[in-house]
Structures are given as structure tokens and as C-alpha cells.
Design a protein around this motif. Structure first.
Motif, PDB file in Angstrom:
ATOM      1  N   MET A   1       0.804  -1.192  -0.048  1.00  0.00           N
ATOM      2  CA  MET A   1       0.016   0.101   0.053  1.00  0.00           C
ATOM      3  C   MET A   1       0.869   1.106   0.074  1.00  0.00           C
ATOM      4  O   MET A   1       1.889   1.127   0.656  1.00  0.00           O
TER       5      MET A   1
ATOM      6  N   ARG B   1     -12.490   4.813   3.362  1.00  0.00           N
ATOM      7  CA  ARG B   1     -11.673   3.800   2.793  1.00  0.00           C
ATOM      8  C   ARG B   1     -11.169   4.417   1.454  1.00  0.00           C
ATOM      9  O   ARG B   1      -9.940   4.251   0.909  1.00  0.00           O
TER      10      ARG B   1
ATOM     11  N   THR C   1      -8.004   6.782   2.599  1.00  0.00           N
ATOM     12  CA  THR C   1      -6.855   5.865   3.038  1.00  0.00           C
ATOM     13  C   THR C   1      -6.564   4.919   2.158  1.00  0.00           C
ATOM     14  O   THR C   1      -5.247   4.535   1.970  1.00  0.00           O
TER      15      THR C   1
ATOM     16  N   GLY D   1      -2.432   5.708   2.048  1.00  0.00           N
ATOM     17  CA  GLY D   1      -1.959   4.542   2.806  1.00  0.00           C
ATOM     18  C   GLY D   1      -2.342   4.509   4.481  1.00  0.00           C
ATOM     19  O   GLY D   1      -2.834   5.635   4.702  1.00  0.00           O
ATOM     20  N   ALA D   2      -1.754   3.760   5.117  1.00  0.00           N
ATOM     21  CA  ALA D   2      -2.092   3.519   6.574  1.00  0.00           C
ATOM     22  C   ALA D   2      -1.709   4.465   7.450  1.00  0.00           C
ATOM     23  O   ALA D   2      -2.300   4.554   8.567  1.00  0.00           O
ATOM     24  N   THR D   3      -0.818   5.250   6.760  1.00  0.00           N
ATOM     25  CA  THR D   3      -0.121   6.494   7.805  1.00  0.00           C
ATOM     26  C   THR D   3      -1.062   7.517   7.621  1.00  0.00           C
ATOM     27  O   THR D   3      -1.090   8.571   8.442  1.00  0.00           O
TER      28      THR D   3
ATOM     29  N   ARG E   1      -4.141   9.875   8.586  1.00  0.00           N
ATOM     30  CA  ARG E   1      -5.043   9.600   9.662  1.00  0.00           C
ATOM     31  C   ARG E   1      -6.034  10.727   9.575  1.00  0.00           C
ATOM     32  O   ARG E   1      -5.850  12.083   9.667  1.00  0.00           O
ATOM     33  N   LEU E   2      -7.143  10.520   9.536  1.00  0.00           N
ATOM     34  CA  LEU E   2      -8.453  11.437   9.448  1.00  0.00           C
ATOM     35  C   LEU E   2      -8.625  12.081  10.675  1.00  0.00           C
ATOM     36  O   LEU E   2      -8.493  11.611  11.738  1.00  0.00           O
TER      37      LEU E   2
ATOM     38  N   ASN F   1       4.839  10.199  12.013  1.00  0.00           N
ATOM     39  CA  ASN F   1       3.706   9.215  12.086  1.00  0.00           C
ATOM     40  C   ASN F   1       2.443   9.932  12.611  1.00  0.00           C
ATOM     41  O   ASN F   1       2.473  10.238  13.881  1.00  0.00           O
TER      42      ASN F   1
ATOM     43  N   TRP G   1      -0.270   9.212  13.545  1.00  0.00           N
ATOM     44  CA  TRP G   1      -0.829   8.387  14.559  1.00  0.00           C
ATOM     45  C   TRP G   1      -0.399   8.465  16.163  1.00  0.00           C
ATOM     46  O   TRP G   1      -0.993   8.226  17.122  1.00  0.00           O
TER      47      TRP G   1
ATOM     48  N   ASN H   1     -12.445  -2.282   2.536  1.00  0.00           N
ATOM     49  CA  ASN H   1     -11.318  -1.556   2.974  1.00  0.00           C
ATOM     50  C   ASN H   1     -10.267  -2.362   3.541  1.00  0.00           C
ATOM     51  O   ASN H   1     -10.207  -3.103   4.577  1.00  0.00           O
TER      52      ASN H   1
ATOM     53  N   ASN I   1      -7.430  -1.600   4.343  1.00  0.00           N
ATOM     54  CA  ASN I   1      -6.390  -0.972   5.126  1.00  0.00           C
ATOM     55  C   ASN I   1      -5.677  -1.696   6.131  1.00  0.00           C
ATOM     56  O   ASN I   1      -6.139  -2.271   6.952  1.00  0.00           O
ATOM     57  N   PRO I   2      -4.196  -2.176   6.092  1.00  0.00           N
ATOM     58  CA  PRO I   2      -3.523  -3.270   6.870  1.00  0.00           C
ATOM     59  C   PRO I   2      -3.775  -2.807   8.509  1.00  0.00           C
ATOM     60  O   PRO I   2      -3.493  -3.504   9.179  1.00  0.00           O
ATOM     61  N   LEU I   3      -4.058  -1.490   8.718  1.00  0.00           N
ATOM     62  CA  LEU I   3      -4.256  -1.190  10.042  1.00  0.00           C
ATOM     63  C   LEU I   3      -5.243  -1.825  10.742  1.00  0.00           C
ATOM     64  O   LEU I   3      -5.161  -2.238  12.020  1.00  0.00           O
TER      65      LEU I   3
ATOM     66  N   LEU J   1       2.390   0.966  13.592  1.00  0.00           N
ATOM     67  CA  LEU J   1       1.777   2.381  13.405  1.00  0.00           C
ATOM     68  C   LEU J   1       1.104   3.134  14.702  1.00  0.00           C
ATOM     69  O   LEU J   1       1.136   4.461  14.623  1.00  0.00           O
ATOM     70  N   THR J   2       0.027   2.137  14.965  1.00  0.00           N
ATOM     71  CA  THR J   2      -0.734   2.734  15.929  1.00  0.00           C
ATOM     72  C   THR J   2      -0.780   2.191  17.304  1.00  0.00           C
ATOM     73  O   THR J   2      -1.555   2.028  18.180  1.00  0.00           O
TER      74      THR J   2
ATOM     75  N   PHE K   1     -12.308  13.590  14.836  1.00  0.00           N
ATOM     76  CA  PHE K   1     -11.837  12.418  15.611  1.00  0.00           C
ATOM     77  C   PHE K   1     -10.375  12.727  16.380  1.00  0.00           C
ATOM     78  O   PHE K   1      -9.681  13.637  16.309  1.00  0.00           O
TER      79      PHE K   1
END
Lengths: 170, 169
Positions: free
Chosen positions: A1, A69, A72, A76-78, A80-81, A146, A148, B39, B41-43, B53-54, B108
Motif C-alpha cells: 500500500m 476507505r 486511506t 496509505g495506512a499512515t 489519519r483522518l 507518523n 498516529w 477497506n 487498510n492493513p491497520l 503504526l498505532t 476524530f
């Protein structure tokens, strides 16, 4: 991703288009996944005769999930909304082809060093907007950052000059 | 259309329905929600990525409202519980049998994690003068929902604009 950082994003950039053929299952699965038991999202007779719509239709929380969806998939996964604002103008029904498009309207870095992309998103059917959405998403400001990991005053989802301490997790 | 009752006016700005969600945040719903919108997303699917990451698994931020929606049925419950109860209270008190949501804003905060038990409270922010739309005549209202976790951290705030109406009125 992909994992976008702010140096890879510019105002005016367009996000890849997402197209989805909506079925009754799309609507019902989305409603039940979001624990929305209201009949207009699973009972066509109710939707038609009580709500005056032509069929069952996508519920708001599931539309939010589609937009998340979509954003992101791009960041990508980094990514953050921080914030999303929707306006529902019309409904999405089974049989529709739902198309989501997006554009970057601004990139910025706040006083904590957090990098943000502001996005205008639109969910459309037959080129008519059914839901418009403004989203604010944090992305890494560079290698090693990051979003997050940000907490307290380092997380400002409402943007500069519009701080909302209650949303800062502090 | 009936006037806004004093009782409804008194609700504006006052936190109501402060309550715990009915169950802990759990991964079944996270995966069902991700599945519903494909979705990947790997998270949300890969603990290794989430740990990196989290600091462990989290829920998609937009699932906020999922956690405060009550079960469709529960033992001993005489009347079906409604999410966003103020919305339904307004429909009843204002004599407006139908309603839709027109706007929704989500902000959020701290990530929501499996095992969290959230608290919510609802605040009526405004009720409009009578308006006529293509759906009928009614009123718009704005309701805010605040979400905190078991540590008192704000995990999100939602604001809904609803339109309660009477068809063909």
C-alpha cells in the motif's frame, strides 16, 4: 500500500476515482455493519411507502466508511483522518453505480508540525452529487513522522484558529 | 405547525442521555465494517502493521457512531432503544413523523481500540424556524454527540443536522 507524505501532495491533485456498483446487499450489509436497524435501509416497502424514496438507500455511517476507505486507499495506512463534513443531497439506491471522486484543496503544516491535506470529495450517481464531503487528513510530514503518534496539543483536527480542546484527546 | 414547546427550548445546550455504550469495541464489527466497503487498510487487518503504526489494533475512525447504537432487542427492554434519542424526542414533541439527516460532521480524537468501553452524551444545539423543502414542511435541528473512552479521553465529536417533516404538508 502506498504511504503518501506531504511532499508528494499538492493543492489541485486529483485522487483516483472509485466506482462501485451498488446492490441491495451493499445497502443492507452497510446498514447492519453500522448497527443501523432502521427499516428504510433494509425494507423496500417501508422506504417507498413511508419515506417516499424509490428503494432502500445507503445509510450515513456507511457512506462515511466509504469515504474513509477512499481517502486511506490514497494516503496509505499512515494517513489519519482528523475531520469529515458531509452534506447528503440525494440517496444512493441499489442499481446505482456510485462514483467517488476527490481533489486536494489545500496542504498545510500546523504549529505542532503536523502536515494536513484538505480534500473535497463527492459521491455521485450519473454525475449528480448525492453526498459532498470535506475531509481533513494528516499525513507524514517527512520520513520518521507518523500522525498516529500525535496526542494532546500535537493533534489539532479542527485546524488552526479553530482549536477544540475536547477533540484533542487531552 | 406547532410552536416549539418550552421543554424543547430548555434542551438546547444541555447534555442529555449520558450513557455507556452497550458493549466493548470489538474486532468483529471492525472487520464487518471494513468488509462492507472493501477497506483493505492493513491497520485493521494486520496486527504487525497496527503495532508498528498505532501501538496496537484500532477501529476505523468513522465507526464512531457504531459503538453507541443500541441493540435492536435486549432482555427486559420494553421499548426499542433508539440511537440519537434526542432526534426521536424532537420528532415526537414537534409532531413531525418523518425525518432525515442532511449534514454530519465528525471530528476524530484519540484512536478507538478493541476493548474500549465508550461513553456518550447528546446535546441539542439548535432548532430552526419552520421550513418547507421538497419532502414537506418541518424544522431543521442540530445535535452534537460527544464520545469519550474509559480513560476520559475524547475520541470524537459528531454533529448531525436533521430535518423532521410532515409529508405533503
Amino acid at each position: 500500500m502506498t504511504q503518501l507524505s506531504i511532499d508528494q501532495i499538492q493543492a489541485g491533485d486529483e485522487l483516483p476515482t472509485l466506482s462501485v456498483d451498488v446492490t441491495p446487499t451493499t445497502v443492507v450489509l452497510g446498514a447492519l455493519a453500522s448497527r443501523d436497524w432502521r427499516p428504510m435501509h433494509h425494507d423496500k416497502d417501508f422506504a417507498v411507502n413511508r419515506n417516499g424514496t424509490r428503494d432502500i438507500f445507503l445509510n450515513t455511517p456507511n457512506q462515511a466508511a466509504w469515504f474513509e476507505r477512499y481517502v486511506t486507499d490514497w494516503t496509505g495506512a499512515t494517513g489519519r483522518l482528523g475531520k469529515m463534513q458531509f452534506r447528503m443531497r440525494d440517496s444512493v439506491f441499489p442499481g446505482d453505480t456510485m462514483v467517488i471522486r476527490g481533489k486536494v484543496t489545500n496542504v498545510s503544516t500546523d504549529d505542532s508540525g503536523c502536515a494536513w491535506a484538505d480534500l473535497d470529495l463527492a459521491m455521485t450517481v450519473n454525475d449528480k452529487i448525492t453526498t459532498s464531503c470535506k475531509a481533513r487528513v494528516a499525513v507524514p510530514s517527512g520520513s520518521g513522522d507518523n500522525p498516529w503518534k500525535r496526542r494532546g496539543s500535537d493533534w489539532q483536527p479542527n485546524g488552526p484558529g479553530n482549536s477544540n480542546a475536547k477533540a484533542n484527546g487531552s | 405547525m406547532i410552536e416549539i414547546p418550552n421543554e424543547v427550548g430548555d434542551w438546547i445546550g444541555q447534555p442529555r442521555y449520558e450513557e455507556d455504550t452497550e458493549f466493548d469495541v470489538e474486532r468483529g464489527y471492525i472487520h464487518t465494517t471494513c468488509s462492507s466497503v472493501e477497506n483493505g487498510n492493513p491497520l485493521f487487518w494486520d496486527d504487525k502493521v497496527a503495532n508498528e503504526l498505532t501501538d496496537g489494533p484500532i477501529a476505523p475512525p468513522t465507526m464512531l457512531s457504531v459503538w453507541f447504537r443500541p441493540h435492536h432487542w435486549a432482555p427486559g427492554r420494553k421499548k426499542q432503544a433508539q440511537p440519537l434519542q434526542i432526534h426521536f424526542d424532537l420528532k415526537e414533541k414537534l409532531g413531525l413523523p418523518e425525518a432525515i439527516m442532511t449534514d454530519n460532521t465528525m471530528t476524530f480524537g484519540e484512536p478507538v481500540r478493541p476493548g474500549d468501553r465508550l461513553k456518550t452524551r447528546q446535546i441539542l444545539r439548535s432548532v430552526s424556524e419552520p421550513k418547507t423543502t421538497k419532502l414537506g414542511q418541518g424544522r431543521f435541528w442540530e445535535i452534537e454527540v460527544e464520545y469519550t473512552n474509559q480513560r476520559g479521553e475524547m475520541v470524537g465529536i459528531e454533529s448531525y443536522t436533521g430535518f423532521g417533516y410532515r409529508r405533503g404538508a
